[in-house]
Design a protein around this motif. Structure first.
Motif, PDB file in Angstrom:
ATOM      1  N   GLY A   1      -6.301  22.656  62.169  1.00 35.64           N
ATOM      2  CA  GLY A   1      -6.920  23.359  61.062  1.00 35.64           C
ATOM      3  C   GLY A   1      -5.899  23.740  60.005  1.00 35.64           C
ATOM      4  N   GLU A   2      -6.371  24.455  58.985  1.00 35.40           N
ATOM      5  CA  GLU A   2      -5.495  24.872  57.899  1.00 35.40           C
ATOM      6  C   GLU A   2      -6.000  26.190  57.327  1.00 35.40           C
ATOM      7  OE1 GLU A   2      -3.996  23.209  53.578  1.00 35.40           O
ATOM      8  OE2 GLU A   2      -4.303  21.779  55.201  1.00 35.40           O
ATOM      9  N   THR A   3      -5.145  27.193  57.320  1.00 32.66           N
ATOM     10  CA  THR A   3      -5.531  28.528  56.876  1.00 32.66           C
ATOM     11  C   THR A   3      -5.992  28.535  55.426  1.00 32.66           C
ATOM     12  OG1 THR A   3      -3.948  29.502  58.425  1.00 32.66           O
ATOM     13  CG2 THR A   3      -4.762  30.916  56.645  1.00 32.66           C
ATOM     14  N   ASP A   4      -5.295  27.803  54.576  1.00 34.83           N
ATOM     15  CA  ASP A   4      -5.615  27.791  53.146  1.00 34.83           C
ATOM     16  C   ASP A   4      -6.532  26.639  52.760  1.00 34.83           C
ATOM     17  OD1 ASP A   4      -3.986  30.021  52.765  1.00 34.83           O
ATOM     18  OD2 ASP A   4      -2.200  28.772  52.532  1.00 34.83           O
ATOM     19  N   GLY A   5      -7.147  26.004  53.737  1.00 34.40           N
ATOM     20  CA  GLY A   5      -8.028  24.886  53.449  1.00 34.40           C
ATOM     21  C   GLY A   5      -9.455  25.343  53.189  1.00 34.40           C
ATOM     22  N   GLU A   6     -10.414  24.461  53.458  1.00 35.14           N
ATOM     23  CA  GLU A   6     -11.815  24.811  53.303  1.00 35.14           C
ATOM     24  C   GLU A   6     -12.260  25.708  54.448  1.00 35.14           C
ATOM     25  OE1 GLU A   6     -13.428  20.692  52.803  1.00 35.14           O
ATOM     26  OE2 GLU A   6     -14.155  21.544  50.922  1.00 35.14           O
ATOM     27  N   PHE A   7     -13.421  26.359  54.275  1.00 36.34           N
ATOM     28  CA  PHE A   7     -13.867  27.360  55.242  1.00 36.34           C
ATOM     29  C   PHE A   7     -13.990  26.794  56.654  1.00 36.34           C
ATOM     30  CE2 PHE A   7     -17.765  25.288  53.960  1.00 36.34           C
ATOM     31  CZ  PHE A   7     -18.528  25.254  55.107  1.00 36.34           C
ATOM     32  N   ASP A   8     -14.368  25.513  56.784  1.00 37.48           N
ATOM     33  CA  ASP A   8     -14.597  24.963  58.124  1.00 37.48           C
ATOM     34  C   ASP A   8     -13.317  24.510  58.814  1.00 37.48           C
ATOM     35  OD1 ASP A   8     -14.146  22.737  56.551  1.00 37.48           O
ATOM     36  OD2 ASP A   8     -15.837  21.582  57.324  1.00 37.48           O
ATOM     37  N   GLU A   9     -12.164  24.682  58.169  1.00 40.08           N
ATOM     38  CA  GLU A   9     -10.876  24.352  58.791  1.00 40.08           C
ATOM     39  C   GLU A   9     -10.256  25.559  59.488  1.00 40.08           C
ATOM     40  OE1 GLU A   9      -8.514  22.585  55.681  1.00 40.08           O
ATOM     41  OE2 GLU A   9     -10.227  21.407  55.011  1.00 40.08           O
ATOM     42  N   SER A  10     -10.949  26.682  59.453  1.00 34.23           N
ATOM     43  CA  SER A  10     -10.506  27.903  60.111  1.00 34.23           C
ATOM     44  C   SER A  10     -11.517  28.285  61.193  1.00 34.23           C
ATOM     45  CB  SER A  10     -10.378  29.037  59.096  1.00 34.23           C
ATOM     46  OG  SER A  10      -9.335  28.796  58.187  1.00 34.23           O
ATOM     47  N   PRO A  11     -11.085  29.044  62.220  1.00 35.97           N
ATOM     48  CA  PRO A  11      -9.728  29.529  62.418  1.00 35.97           C
ATOM     49  C   PRO A  11      -8.783  28.425  62.917  1.00 35.97           C
ATOM     50  CG  PRO A  11     -11.100  30.174  64.258  1.00 35.97           C
ATOM     51  CD  PRO A  11     -12.011  29.505  63.279  1.00 35.97           C
TER      52      PRO A  11
ATOM     53  N   ASN B   1      -8.615  18.203  56.799  1.00 38.59           N
ATOM     54  CA  ASN B   1      -9.936  18.204  56.189  1.00 38.59           C
ATOM     55  C   ASN B   1     -10.982  17.589  57.113  1.00 38.59           C
ATOM     56  OD1 ASN B   1     -11.549  18.682  53.632  1.00 38.59           O
ATOM     57  ND2 ASN B   1     -12.071  16.565  54.126  1.00 38.59           N
ATOM     58  N   ARG B   2     -12.144  18.242  57.158  1.00 39.35           N
ATOM     59  CA  ARG B   2     -13.232  17.808  58.036  1.00 39.35           C
ATOM     60  C   ARG B   2     -14.398  17.304  57.201  1.00 39.35           C
ATOM     61  NH1 ARG B   2     -15.149  22.279  61.796  1.00 39.35           N
ATOM     62  NH2 ARG B   2     -15.456  20.576  63.292  1.00 39.35           N
ATOM     63  N   MET B   3     -14.929  16.176  57.583  1.00 45.45           N
ATOM     64  CA  MET B   3     -16.137  15.636  56.981  1.00 45.45           C
ATOM     65  C   MET B   3     -17.120  15.309  58.103  1.00 45.45           C
ATOM     66  SD  MET B   3     -14.600  13.068  54.092  1.00 45.45           S
ATOM     67  CE  MET B   3     -13.872  13.712  52.588  1.00 45.45           C
ATOM     68  N   GLY B   4     -18.288  14.868  57.729  1.00 42.88           N
ATOM     69  CA  GLY B   4     -19.270  14.474  58.723  1.00 42.88           C
ATOM     70  C   GLY B   4     -20.424  13.756  58.064  1.00 42.88           C
ATOM     71  N   ALA B   5     -21.172  13.018  58.855  1.00 46.62           N
ATOM     72  CA  ALA B   5     -22.332  12.294  58.335  1.00 46.62           C
ATOM     73  C   ALA B   5     -23.347  12.122  59.463  1.00 46.62           C
ATOM     74  CB  ALA B   5     -21.913  10.936  57.771  1.00 46.62           C
TER      75      ALA B   5
END
Length: 672
Positions: free
Chosen positions: A48-58, A237-241
């Motif tokens: 994950g990434e603290t300063d990334g998008e909301f779904d990369e936390s915690p 970064n997380r994506m999905g489909a």
């Protein structure tokens, strides 16, 4: 020679011994399709990434306990077509991925799993998709920066890293991008890559060999792609489909090794709109003949400063439905930018007997997909339908159309089903879906991405099992008085069925003789005839409602003046509409009005401003409307409208931010 043979034997034995020590996983491998693999060692990393998008936390610690082999590159067209030769027909679609050695696209998650199963049987090894944790671990390759190449994307990875309404042709040759420190190519960009996991929120606890959620709507995809902003190509970064979705953004790479036997995470906690939903069917009272009006009240109450999963910056484009238990459910899109990948669908519930809407929460969100736009339909029995567009990436020019169903007053929903799979135009729902007397479901959908150009209808004749667009592939019409064409005139059109079985529509833009365009079809949308209506045209930030009331009349809710005139120094005293008050006196009114027709749209004798008419109020209409003044002669000047009528006769009308309630008796009552 004997000495050389002895040395080769010793080397072979040493290699075999090393392989045994390494759990049977060699350092490199090449299979019969020419796919090259490298060994990924066990280890730990911060996912994950603290300063990334909301779904990369915690951000949380993850340990992978076993080595595995990962393909150096994505699966190519030639490799995939050894399994499925028919895929050759999809090469070069939208100008993307035509060559043998380019990364395969237009493959669903289900296609990728079938390929892995075929290759496993062919080679006697376990081929599969990587878990999401395996993918990020391998992508980072021991780094902690945004990309494995540093804090910014190296130029060598660039494959038109911008968002576009169409697709820019790029080179997707799998060997054309540099390798990361562990020898894996194109982990940033090229094409998105399917992962094994169902998409769901992270948990804060440390994890060993995580395998994601037990269930969901979306399968994870990673790595970003061509025609995408660099931020979506970061390691975290997380994506999905949807697992059945095929588009030119997503391909896959494979790993060799057994799937970890870790327990799947349970489904995430239900959102507020899904909590404590009563299941007793409501005994709706009969419609009252006493005039009733209530509102407006706010239903969009996103906390200021929200930046995911809800966004306080822009909330717009609603839909609404009554529920079998007596509740009312509203949904709308929430985003920073209307064409952004972050655009998601929010929801709020007005519980039976309550005067205040619940706080909003996330309703449906294709991860990093523009979910543009929504509609709801209650069939009057047990089922509520949800329709939504979902883009292959950003913008609303590349939408597929999905449908979901709920049989418990919207508490839970079936998995999304793609009903119009081609990513393109004519698949953006317009609030106003209805059922004809024949039982057909008719969903209006914008045919263009601009403020004029027409509306399509997407129709099911079998209760939602199959769908078709009667105007698809037909040329764009010329919208003139008396002309005919295969599309409805005007975007965001409202559609109703008339007593003779024909369809009538009113839309925005494509004005005819300075009036709102009216379209008529006597063959269930195969062709339309165009006329000027009696109503003023509307424009940006405005969307009308056209619906048949349960008591029989047709209701139109629209605006007296185009939004173009709102910036006029003389507004609101520009045009307005003349109505008669209860004393028969003519008076000018401005803003949102309701009109009734009792003769199937031929005349509209009732025209009334939608306002409580009790002094001056300053209100916030949200979205493009912003602040406005409401009084006896001024109503909301703009807004995207949606409406439903409950079995008790109450008409629930929502604009981009406000909720109004009234009944037919109030509409028929002259203005004070």
């Amino acid at each position: 020679m004997k000495r050389i043979a002895l040395l080769l034997l010793i080397l072979s034995l040493a290699t075999a011994a090393l392989t045994v020590l390494n759990c049977g996983v060699p350092a490199t491998y090449e299979n019969s399709l020419g796919m090259k693999f490298v060994r990924i060692e066990p280890g730990s990393f911060e996912m994950g990434e603290t300063d990334g998008e909301f779904d990369e936390s915690p951000v949380h610690s993850v340990t992978l306990t076993k080595p595995f082999l990962m393909a150096v590159t994505e699966v190519t067209n030639a490799q995939y077509e050894a399994f499925d030769p028919s895929h050759k027909e999809l090469r070069g679609k939208h100008g993307i991925s035509n060559g043998d050695s380019e990364a395969v696209v237009n493959v669903s998650w289900e296609d990728a799993v079938r390929f892995c199963r075929w290759l496993s049987e062919k080679e006697g090894k376990t081929y599969r998709l990587p878990t999401e944790a395996e993918w990020e671990y391998a992508c980072r390759a021991g780094t902690t920066t945004a990309f494995s190449c540093g804090d910014s994307l190296a130029a060598e990875y660039d494959r038109y890293q911008k968002e576009n309404w169409s697709f820019e042709a790029v080179d997707l040759s799998v060997d054309s991008m540099p390798a990361n420190p562990w020898g894996l190519r194109a982990m940033h960009g090229g094409v998105e890559e399917w992962c094994q996991d169902w998409y769901g929120p992270y948990v804060p606890e440390k994890a060993s060999d995580p395998v994601g959620r037990i269930y969901g709507d979306f399968r994870v995809s990673r790595g970003g792609s061509h025609n995408t902003k660099p931020a979506y190509l970061r390691s975290a970064n997380r994506m999905g489909a949807l697992p059945g979705e095929r588009n030119v953004m997503i391909g896959f790479r494979v790993v060799i090794g057994k799937i970890p036997r870790t327990a799947l995470l349970p489904p995430s906690e239900p959102e507020l709109w899904a909590q404590d939903v009563g299941q007793e069917r409501y005994a709706w009272p009969e419609p009252s003949e006493t005039p009733f009006f209530s509102g407006p009240v706010s239903y969009v109450k996103v906390p200021e400063g929200s930046n995911g999963p809800l966004f306080s910056h822009h909330n717009h484009c609603p839909a609404i439905a009554a529920c079998p238990n007596g509740d009312v459910l509203a949904i709308w899109y929430t985003t920073n930018e209307e064409n952004g990948r972050e655009l998601a669908i929010a929801a709020s519930r007005l519980r039976r007997g309550s005067e205040s809407w619940d706080a909003p929460s996330l309703f449906w969100d294709g991860p990093d997909r523009n979910d543009h736009a929504s509609d709801l339909l209650w069939d009057g029995e047990d089922t509520i339908y949800h329709f939504n567009g979902i883009s292959s990436d950003a913008t609303w020019g590349k939408l597929a159309l999905i449908m979901r169903e709920s049989t418990d007053s919207g508490a839970t929903w079936s998995q999304a089903r793609i009903i119009m799979p081609e990513h393109g135009l004519r698949h953006m729902p317009v609030a106003g879906v209805f059922t004809t007397r024949e039982g057909y479901i008719v969903q209006p959908s914008d045919a263009v991405t601009i403020g004029h150009g027409g509306t399509a209808v997407v129709i099911s004749r079998d209760g939602g099992e199959s769908w078709y667009d009667p105007g698809e592939g037909k040329p764009a019409p010329v919208f003139e008085e008396g002309a005919t064409g295969a599309w409805i005139a005007g975007i965001h059109a409202g559609v109703v069925q008339l007593e003779d079985g024909s369809l009538m529509a009113l839309g925005r833009g494509d004005d005819i003789n300075g009036k709102m365009p009216l379209s008529l079809s006597d063959n269930m949308g195969e062709s339309w005839t165009y006329h000027a209506s009696v109503f003023p045209p509307i424009n940006g930030g405005q969307r009308l409602v056209l619906m048949r009331l349960k008591e029989g009349p047709i209701l139109l809710v629209s605006f007296t003046d185009s939004s173009e005139k709102r910036n006029d120094p003389a507004w609101p005293a520009v045009d307005g509409m003349t109505v008669r008050d209860k004393n028969g006196k003519k008076r000018k009114v401005y803003g949102m009005f309701a009109a009734l027709s009792f003769d199937e749209g031929k005349t509209w004798p009732v025209r009334k401003l939608v306002t409580p008419g009790k002094g001056r109020h300053e209100l916030d209409g949200g979205a493009w409307t912003d602040q406005f003044v409401m009084d006896e002669t001024h109503a909301e000047p703009m807004g995207y409208l949606a409406a439903t009528q409950a079995p008790d006769g109450t008409i629930h009308l929502i604009s981009s931010a406000l909720h109004y309630r009234f009944n037919l008796a109030w509409l028929n009552e002259p203005m004070p």
